[in-house]
Design a protein around this motif. Structure first.
Motif, PDB file in Angstrom:
ATOM      1  N   UNK A  84       0.814  -1.224   0.000  1.00 41.12           N
ATOM      2  CA  UNK A  84       0.000   0.000   0.000  1.00 41.12           C
ATOM      3  C   UNK A  84       0.844   1.270   0.000  1.00 41.12           C
ATOM      4  N   UNK A  85       2.179   1.134   0.054  1.00 40.99           N
ATOM      5  CA  UNK A  85       3.047   2.306   0.042  1.00 40.99           C
ATOM      6  C   UNK A  85       4.392   1.971  -0.578  1.00 40.99           C
ATOM      7  N   UNK A  86       5.118   3.034  -0.918  1.00 38.50           N
ATOM      8  CA  UNK A  86       6.475   2.880  -1.431  1.00 38.50           C
ATOM      9  C   UNK A  86       7.393   2.495  -0.282  1.00 38.50           C
ATOM     10  N   UNK A  87       8.346   1.627  -0.564  1.00 40.20           N
ATOM     11  CA  UNK A  87       9.362   1.290   0.433  1.00 40.20           C
ATOM     12  C   UNK A  87      10.647   1.964  -0.005  1.00 40.20           C
ATOM     13  N   UNK A  88      11.204   2.778   0.882  1.00 38.28           N
ATOM     14  CA  UNK A  88      12.423   3.511   0.581  1.00 38.28           C
ATOM     15  C   UNK A  88      13.516   2.981   1.487  1.00 38.28           C
ATOM     16  N   UNK A  89      14.559   2.452   0.898  1.00 42.97           N
ATOM     17  CA  UNK A  89      15.676   1.916   1.649  1.00 42.97           C
ATOM     18  C   UNK A  89      16.645   3.043   1.985  1.00 42.97           C
ATOM     19  N   UNK A  90      17.210   3.054   3.197  1.00 40.95           N
ATOM     20  CA  UNK A  90      18.201   4.093   3.531  1.00 40.95           C
ATOM     21  C   UNK A  90      19.479   3.895   2.737  1.00 40.95           C
ATOM     22  N   UNK A  91      20.152   4.999   2.455  1.00 38.35           N
ATOM     23  CA  UNK A  91      21.441   4.923   1.775  1.00 38.35           C
ATOM     24  C   UNK A  91      22.465   4.321   2.696  1.00 38.35           C
ATOM     25  N   UNK A  92      23.331   3.511   2.147  1.00 39.95           N
ATOM     26  CA  UNK A  92      24.374   2.878   2.958  1.00 39.95           C
ATOM     27  C   UNK A  92      25.591   3.747   3.046  1.00 39.95           C
TER      28      UNK A  92
END
Length: 92
Positions: A84-92
């Motif tokens: 139901x939403x975008x998943x945004x991964x943190x920058x490494x």
């Protein structure tokens, strides 16, 4: 009417030095500025003739409610979703 003495007094208040050869030109310029301001101040702002000299008018339309995209359509091209939403991964 602005005099040489007025110009010198204003220059002193502004902490400016006025050379004697500049005094005539500055006095003339200040008188022209004051005359122009008087001309502007004398214009009536009540007259409709000055309201729209270019003949322009706002072109507005009524707001229309249109159907939007569904949640599935919005998320269709996302690289990662949780359904139901975008998943945004943190920058490494």
């Amino acid at each position: 009417m602005v005099t040489h003495e007025d110009v010198l007094k204003i220059a002193k208040l502004a902490k400016l030095e006025v050379a004697p050869e500049e005094l005539d030109g500055l006095t003339k310029d200040m008188n022209e500025i004051i005359s122009f301001a008087d001309t502007i101040a004398s214009v009536s702002v009540e007259e409709e003739a000055y309201a729209d000299q270019n003949g322009l008018e706002n072109v507005l339309r009524e707001d229309e409610v249109k159907s939007g995209l569904t949640c599935d359509e919005v998320l269709a091209n996302a690289p990662d979703t949780d359904g139901s939403s975008f998943v945004v991964r943190p920058h490494a």
